[in-house]
Design a protein around this motif. Structure first.
Motif, mmCIF file in Angstrom:
data_model
loop_
_atom_site.group_PDB
_atom_site.id
_atom_site.type_symbol
_atom_site.label_atom_id
_atom_site.label_comp_id
_atom_site.label_asym_id
_atom_site.label_seq_id
_atom_site.Cartn_x
_atom_site.Cartn_y
_atom_site.Cartn_z
ATOM 1 N N TYR A 144 0.808 -1.214 0.000
ATOM 2 C CA TYR A 144 0.000 0.000 0.000
ATOM 3 C C TYR A 144 0.848 1.274 0.000
ATOM 4 O O TYR A 144 0.316 2.361 -0.248
ATOM 5 C CB TYR A 144 -0.983 -0.018 1.160
ATOM 6 N N TRP A 197 -0.265 0.371 -6.075
ATOM 7 C CA TRP A 197 -1.443 0.921 -5.410
ATOM 8 C C TRP A 197 -1.561 2.417 -5.669
ATOM 9 O O TRP A 197 -2.672 2.924 -5.906
ATOM 10 C CB TRP A 197 -1.395 0.624 -3.916
ATOM 11 N N ALA A 198 -0.454 3.129 -5.665
ATOM 12 C CA ALA A 198 -0.495 4.563 -5.932
ATOM 13 C C ALA A 198 -1.050 4.846 -7.325
ATOM 14 O O ALA A 198 -1.821 5.800 -7.519
ATOM 15 C CB ALA A 198 0.900 5.158 -5.786
ATOM 16 N N ARG A 209 -5.124 3.151 -7.227
ATOM 17 C CA ARG A 209 -6.050 3.169 -6.087
ATOM 18 C C ARG A 209 -7.299 4.003 -6.370
ATOM 19 O O ARG A 209 -8.405 3.633 -5.950
ATOM 20 C CB ARG A 209 -5.332 3.664 -4.832
#
Length: 228
Positions: free
Chosen positions: A74, A79-80, A83
């Protein structure tokens, strides 16, 4: 294969019509990248009774590994990058149970990752009954009854009595016991449901200390694997 001694069962409630969008994004962007961070990703499913629900599971060898791996993923680039797109498909992602397998966990991933057919998950709410006590009852009585009828449930899971060491992602406080069964198709599962619904008397000689765990009707989730 690394043992799986902690399992997250994650049920996401989605914006209407967005399940396929999330499944596609998840398979493209979040499987290998989580595995690279040390997370065991398995069991991605659609809920056969709710078109706006995506269910998946991931595992860890121990609590320390979980904290480190989730922090890495995360806090990482995958994820960045994705998301916002993932979160845009979701109404809620906090329906999460943190569980432990019965006994040692080497077979958990292979048991709970089916390529075809249907996975039936039964969630028993224990209402203060010790998971080990209910597990003994399930093994001696319910599992034996199922086995005699030709049904073979997988190794169960129960609430892990550990602190959530990644509080950024909440987990439910419910004390539960989960059993799993695989069926070839919905017709076979419906036949099992009819058979099970006709079973009578199996509660008659229960020890009084188990009764709180049977006050609430178990929750049943019927899952079909995501085609990758």
């Amino acid at each position: 294969m690394t043992e799986t001694n902690l399992v997250e069962l994650r049920q996401y409630t989605l914006v209407g019509g967005q399940r396929d969008t999330l499944v596609d994004l998840f398979e493209r962007a979040f499987v290998e990248t989580q595995e690279a961070a040390g997370i065991q990703v398995f069991g991605r499913y659609i809920d056969l009774d709710d078109p706006d629900r995506f269910v998946w599971m991931r595992g860890f060898s121990d609590l320390e590994t979980r904290g480190r791996a989730l922090s890495d993923f995360y806090g990482g680039p995958a994820w960045a990058a994705h998301r916002e797109a993932a979160n845009a498909t979701m109404i809620d992602s906090d329906n999460v149970l943190l569980l432990r397998p019965s006994g040692r966990g080497a077979q958990v991933r292979s048991d709970l990752t089916i390529a075809r057919g249907l996975l039936r998950v039964t969630i028993h709410y224990l209402n203060g009954v010790a998971p080990q006590r209910f597990e003994a009852f399930w093994t001696d009585a319910l599992r034996s009854m199922l086995a005699e009828a030709g049904h073979a449930p997988f190794r169960p899971l129960a609430t892990a009595a550990v602190e959530n060491n990644f509080p950024r992602l909440p987990v439910r406080a419910d004390s539960v016991f989960l059993s799993f069964m695989r069926f070839d198709d919905e017709a076979e599962e419906r036949e099992f449901t009819r058979w099970w619904s006709s079973r009578s008397g199996w509660r008659d000689h229960l020890s009084p200390d188990l009764l709180p765990a049977l006050m609430r009707k178990p929750e049943v989730i019927r899952l079909a694997p995501v085609a990758r």
